[in-house]
Design an enzyme around this catalytic site. Structure first.
Site, PDB file in Angstrom:
ATOM      1  N   ARG A  27     -17.218  -7.144  28.641  1.00 52.74           N
ATOM      2  CA  ARG A  27     -17.751  -6.008  27.875  1.00 52.74           C
ATOM      3  C   ARG A  27     -19.195  -6.246  27.411  1.00 52.74           C
ATOM      4  O   ARG A  27     -19.883  -5.306  27.021  1.00 52.74           O
ATOM      5  CB  ARG A  27     -16.877  -5.740  26.650  1.00 52.74           C
ATOM      6  CG  ARG A  27     -15.472  -5.313  26.982  1.00 52.74           C
ATOM      7  CD  ARG A  27     -14.660  -5.144  25.727  1.00 52.74           C
ATOM      8  NE  ARG A  27     -15.145  -4.053  24.919  1.00 52.74           N
ATOM      9  CZ  ARG A  27     -14.721  -2.806  24.987  1.00 52.74           C
ATOM     10  NH1 ARG A  27     -13.790  -2.485  25.852  1.00 52.74           N
ATOM     11  NH2 ARG A  27     -15.205  -1.879  24.200  1.00 52.74           N
ATOM     12  N   ASN A 102     -18.849  -2.560  17.248  1.00 47.20           N
ATOM     13  CA  ASN A 102     -19.073  -2.027  18.600  1.00 47.20           C
ATOM     14  C   ASN A 102     -19.421  -0.554  18.431  1.00 47.20           C
ATOM     15  O   ASN A 102     -18.633   0.206  17.863  1.00 47.20           O
ATOM     16  CB  ASN A 102     -17.786  -2.213  19.423  1.00 47.20           C
ATOM     17  CG  ASN A 102     -17.803  -1.458  20.740  1.00 47.20           C
ATOM     18  OD1 ASN A 102     -16.764  -1.102  21.250  1.00 47.20           O
ATOM     19  ND2 ASN A 102     -18.962  -1.214  21.308  1.00 47.20           N
ATOM     20  N   GLU A 493     -21.835   4.808  46.854  1.00 45.15           N
ATOM     21  CA  GLU A 493     -21.095   3.758  46.163  1.00 45.15           C
ATOM     22  C   GLU A 493     -21.496   2.377  46.708  1.00 45.15           C
ATOM     23  O   GLU A 493     -21.668   1.427  45.948  1.00 45.15           O
ATOM     24  CB  GLU A 493     -19.591   4.026  46.315  1.00 45.15           C
ATOM     25  CG  GLU A 493     -18.661   2.973  45.755  1.00 45.15           C
ATOM     26  CD  GLU A 493     -18.852   2.671  44.276  1.00 45.15           C
ATOM     27  OE1 GLU A 493     -19.550   3.429  43.580  1.00 45.15           O
ATOM     28  OE2 GLU A 493     -18.324   1.643  43.824  1.00 45.15           O
ATOM     29  N   LYS A 497     -23.188  -0.569  44.474  1.00 43.06           N
ATOM     30  CA  LYS A 497     -22.594  -1.909  44.378  1.00 43.06           C
ATOM     31  C   LYS A 497     -23.647  -2.974  44.696  1.00 43.06           C
ATOM     32  O   LYS A 497     -23.752  -3.975  44.014  1.00 43.06           O
ATOM     33  CB  LYS A 497     -21.442  -1.970  45.375  1.00 43.06           C
ATOM     34  CG  LYS A 497     -20.214  -2.669  44.988  1.00 43.06           C
ATOM     35  CD  LYS A 497     -19.226  -2.021  44.067  1.00 43.06           C
ATOM     36  CE  LYS A 497     -19.757  -1.218  42.948  1.00 43.06           C
ATOM     37  NZ  LYS A 497     -18.787  -0.531  42.151  1.00 43.06           N
ATOM     38  N   HIS A 516     -36.117  14.044  56.766  1.00 44.10           N
ATOM     39  CA  HIS A 516     -36.855  14.745  55.707  1.00 44.10           C
ATOM     40  C   HIS A 516     -37.548  13.775  54.751  1.00 44.10           C
ATOM     41  O   HIS A 516     -37.898  14.168  53.649  1.00 44.10           O
ATOM     42  CB  HIS A 516     -35.922  15.682  54.940  1.00 44.10           C
ATOM     43  CG  HIS A 516     -35.348  16.754  55.809  1.00 44.10           C
ATOM     44  ND1 HIS A 516     -36.107  17.779  56.317  1.00 44.10           N
ATOM     45  CD2 HIS A 516     -34.104  16.924  56.298  1.00 44.10           C
ATOM     46  CE1 HIS A 516     -35.342  18.555  57.080  1.00 44.10           C
ATOM     47  NE2 HIS A 516     -34.125  18.052  57.089  1.00 44.10           N
ATOM     48  N   LYS A 616     -19.233  -3.592  31.168  1.00 37.16           N
ATOM     49  CA  LYS A 616     -18.175  -2.698  31.590  1.00 37.16           C
ATOM     50  C   LYS A 616     -17.857  -1.736  30.444  1.00 37.16           C
ATOM     51  O   LYS A 616     -18.242  -1.958  29.325  1.00 37.16           O
ATOM     52  CB  LYS A 616     -16.935  -3.518  31.930  1.00 37.16           C
ATOM     53  CG  LYS A 616     -16.012  -2.779  32.850  1.00 37.16           C
ATOM     54  CD  LYS A 616     -15.286  -3.686  33.776  1.00 37.16           C
ATOM     55  CE  LYS A 616     -14.427  -2.864  34.692  1.00 37.16           C
ATOM     56  NZ  LYS A 616     -15.108  -2.552  35.950  1.00 37.16           N
TER      57      LYS A 616
HETATM   58  N1  HGA Z   1     -25.391  -1.518  18.150  1.00 35.41           N
HETATM   59  C1  HGA Z   1     -24.885  -2.850  18.071  1.00 35.41           C
HETATM   60  C2  HGA Z   1     -23.599  -2.976  18.842  1.00 35.41           C
HETATM   61  C3  HGA Z   1     -23.846  -2.790  20.302  1.00 35.41           C
HETATM   62  C4  HGA Z   1     -22.680  -2.290  21.076  1.00 35.41           C
HETATM   63  O1  HGA Z   1     -21.654  -1.855  20.583  1.00 35.41           O
HETATM   64  N2  HGA Z   1     -22.815  -2.252  22.403  1.00 35.41           N
HETATM   65  O2  HGA Z   1     -21.831  -1.704  23.196  1.00 35.41           O
HETATM   66  C5  HGA Z   1     -25.898  -3.877  18.541  1.00 35.41           C
HETATM   67  O3  HGA Z   1     -26.867  -3.535  19.234  1.00 35.41           O
HETATM   68  O4  HGA Z   1     -25.725  -5.036  18.219  1.00 35.41           O
END
Ligand code: HGA
Length: 621
Positions: A27, A102, A493, A497, A516, A616
């Site tokens: 994440r 977050n 796609e 990638k 074109h 992600k």
């Molecule tokens: N805004 C906060 C948290 C970032 C966040 O949630 N990203 O997905 C920061 O920049 O630390």
């Protein structure tokens, strides 16, 4: 984006939080941090730039033992403030309150000005720091009252505009973890005599299978023994505890070098799992889309698909299918555009959102906009996503879950494939409900889908040849991907990638557009990847191929065996598949493109699962 994990337990929480962060690293991975209340009930914090392993190392090397029974941790994908240790979470106010966040606090500048006036000092450039200060301020107003931390958080939240999932701890209440959710996902893991929070269930699978999915506006007061949840109006509410069917093993790497590789090879099984219970021998079960599906599908006159990134490409493939196979008009648009324009929404449109995580902020906002719009009548909403209990599933009338299993690699592979399977089932379900698809054609589609896992397995067997071909990209900075019909979005796609994981610039064009403009780019420095199924457009595509060849282009052609194009000179042909139909062809041809990007990225030495600047599940705008 950004991963949160937290917990309160009798045992030392640090190893649990570290393992949770590792599982959430997909994440965000520009920096990370952890704060615990130690034996003296003081907040201790460690933060590190870069990957979780740097944090882990710092914790191991800390001179005093870093341990505690209550703590919060974070892996960051920066939105406000560069990736730097001082911007990493948790953010702490006056050594009394620690916060992980977050999301984005949109009015942080206004709040920051007020807090500076009150004497608060800022040590970061983040929006998040105002959260810590606001909670601290509210706590000073409440003094020693019962549930002061809970009330302070609830009061602070009234000041925030934007989106958040929050974990909060404070020294005045050393046995309590507060969690809050609005616009960003958060789950509570229920253990025995211990409780946890996390951005998604995968973080907590080693410690529990039982979860409460927090709802929009919920604030939770969590101790070792109790979980009390308050809704947006402050009323105490009961939220169901659900058992996850995922196992901790499902998110482990096994023998593969990268999650992306593992996930590419999981695709045959992901298709089997996505079809299970949705088809009989010959038919699609309309009820797989929900018990109201048949009634809703009967009335719709068009489809509007909204998605971002790879999910958008699956929508583009479906547009060809919907209009060609059942004659139903279908529009597809990226969510970040749709949500900010003033779209004409026509009556009787099925509004379909597609998102792996079900939390994509732009897609969610587009859905909310349509639901609140008074312009049109009868706009049933359907979401296709991979995560149960996600925001999109909660806000949509109908849900179809792709059963791809957890997708950890940032570059989506098996989620895309199963989205296409879901869309094929959708068009069949609508077509048969509206009597625009004969029973015979339905059976042909179903049989094609049943053959798909085998087709994918065969396509995966070309990996060795693709490893060789990847060498062509070793010293290149740019590539072109060409296709016609449904192969055009597959080319898009493929190009996406390659960009995402090898950092090579890549563009996709409908092959007929070459003349074109893009033909001007062709020389031996820009490899051209073409997809050549044995379909009605094959002869046209062969002419495009000659156009590239005549200009000295280096070509890789992925073809159907029956397309009969042979390797010669600077053109290398891979007989990637055979006997694919209109539905199975784009899904199958995507496989060699995934493998090509993966092996080019290995040659380039990039961080395949966590490419730079990306994360992600894009839960921020
Ligand atoms: N805004 C906060 C948290 C970032 C966040 O949630 N990203 O997905 C920061 O920049 O630390």
């Amino acid at each position: 984006m950004c991963g949160i994990v937290g917990g309160v337990a009798e045992r030392n929480i640090v190893p649990i939080l570290l393992e949770g962060l590792k599982r959430l690293e997909y994440r965000g991975y520009d920096s990370s941090g952890m704060a615990v209340l130690d034996g003296q009930q003081q907040i201790r914090r460690v933060r590190a730039l870069g990957k979780i392993k740097n944090l882990s190392q710092k914790i191991q090397e800390s001179t005093e033992e870093f341990a505690g029974n209550l703590g919060i941790a974070h892996t960051r994908w920066a939105t406000h403030g560069i990736p730097a240790e001082n911007n990493a979470h948790p953010h702490i106010c006056n050594n009394r309150v620690a916060v992980v966040h977050n999301g984005i606090i949109e009015n942080y500048q206004e709040l920051k000005a007020q807090q500076l006036d009150k004497g608060y000092r800022f040590t970061s450039q983040t929006d998040t720091e105002v959260v810590a200060h606001q909670i601290h301020y509210e706590l000073t107003l409440l003094g020693e009252s019962e549930d002061a931390l809970l009330k302070a958080v609830q009061n602070a939240l009234r000041h925030f505009k934007g989106a958040y999932a929050l974990g909060v701890v404070a020294v005045n209440d050393p046995h309590t973890l507060i969690a809050a959710r609005k616009g960003s996902p958060l789950v509570i893991g229920i253990g025995i005599g211990e409780h946890f929070i996390a951005s998604d269930v995968s973080a907590l699978l080693p410690v529990t299978q039982n979860f409460i999915f927090m709802e929009e506006g919920d604030v939770a007061h969590i101790t070792r023994e109790t979980v009390r949840i308050f809704d947006a109006t402050g009323q105490i509410v009961e939220r169901a505890v659900k058992q996850s069917t995922l196992t901790a093993h499902a998110v482990e790497l096994g023998d593969h070098r990268h999650y992306m590789h593992k996930e590419i090879f999981e695709q045959p099984q992901a298709v089997i799992d996505t079809l299970e219970g949705r088809i009989t021998q010959e038919h699609v079960l309309v009820s797989a889309f929900g018990h109201q599906a048949e009634a809703l599908f009967a009335t719709i006159e068009r489809v509007q698909i909204i998605a971002c990134g790879t999910s958008y490409h699956s929508g583009l493939v479906a547009k060809y299918w919907f209009e060609d196979i059942i004659g139903l008009p279908c529009q597809v648009e990226v969510a970040s555009e749709y949500r900010y324009r003033n779209p004409a929404v026509l009556d009787n449109t099925l509004f379909v959102t597609i998102s792996q995580s079900g939390e994509t902020a732009d897609t969610l906002a587009a859905l909310q906009q349509v639901k609140n719009s008074k312009k049109a009548k009868n706009i049933p909403t359907l979401t296709i996503c991979n995560v149960p209990e996600s925001s999109l599933t909660r806000e949509s009338d109908l849900t179809f879950l792709t059963h791809a299993g957890p997708e950890i690699g940032v570059a989506s592979t098996k989620a895309f494939t199963t989205q296409l399977v879901a869309l094929a089932l959708l068009l069949t379900a609508i077509g048969k409900t509206q009597k625009h698809l004969s029973s015979k054609r339905e059976t042909i589609i179903v049989r094609g889908l049943q053959k798909l896992p085998g087709l994918l397995r065969n396509a995966l067997q070309h990996e060795d040849k693709i490893i060789e071909l990847a060498q062509l990209f070793a010293d290149k900075n740019s590539a072109l991907f060409l296709g016609r019909g449904t192969m055009y979005p597959i080319a898009m796609e493929g190009a996406l990638k390659l960009k995402e994981i090898s950092y090579i610039h890549a563009e996709a064009y409908p092959a007929g557009e070459l003349k074109h403009g893009p033909l001007a780019l062709i020389d031996d420095q820009i490899p051209v990847v073409m997809i050549a199924p044995n379909d009605d457009l094959l002869e046209k595509l062969k002419s495009n191929l000659q156009e590239v060849k005549a200009r000295g282009g280096q070509m890789i052609v992925f073809e159907d065996e029956l397309s009969n194009i042979e390797s010669e000179g600077s053109m290398q042909v891979v007989k990637a598949t055979t006997n694919v139909g209109r539905i199975t062809a784009p899904i199958t041809f995507n496989i060699p493109l995934q493998l090509l990007s993966y092996h080019v990225a290995l040659i380039k030495g990039t961080d395949v699962d966590q490419p730079r600047n990306l994360a992600k599940s894009v839960t921020v705008e």
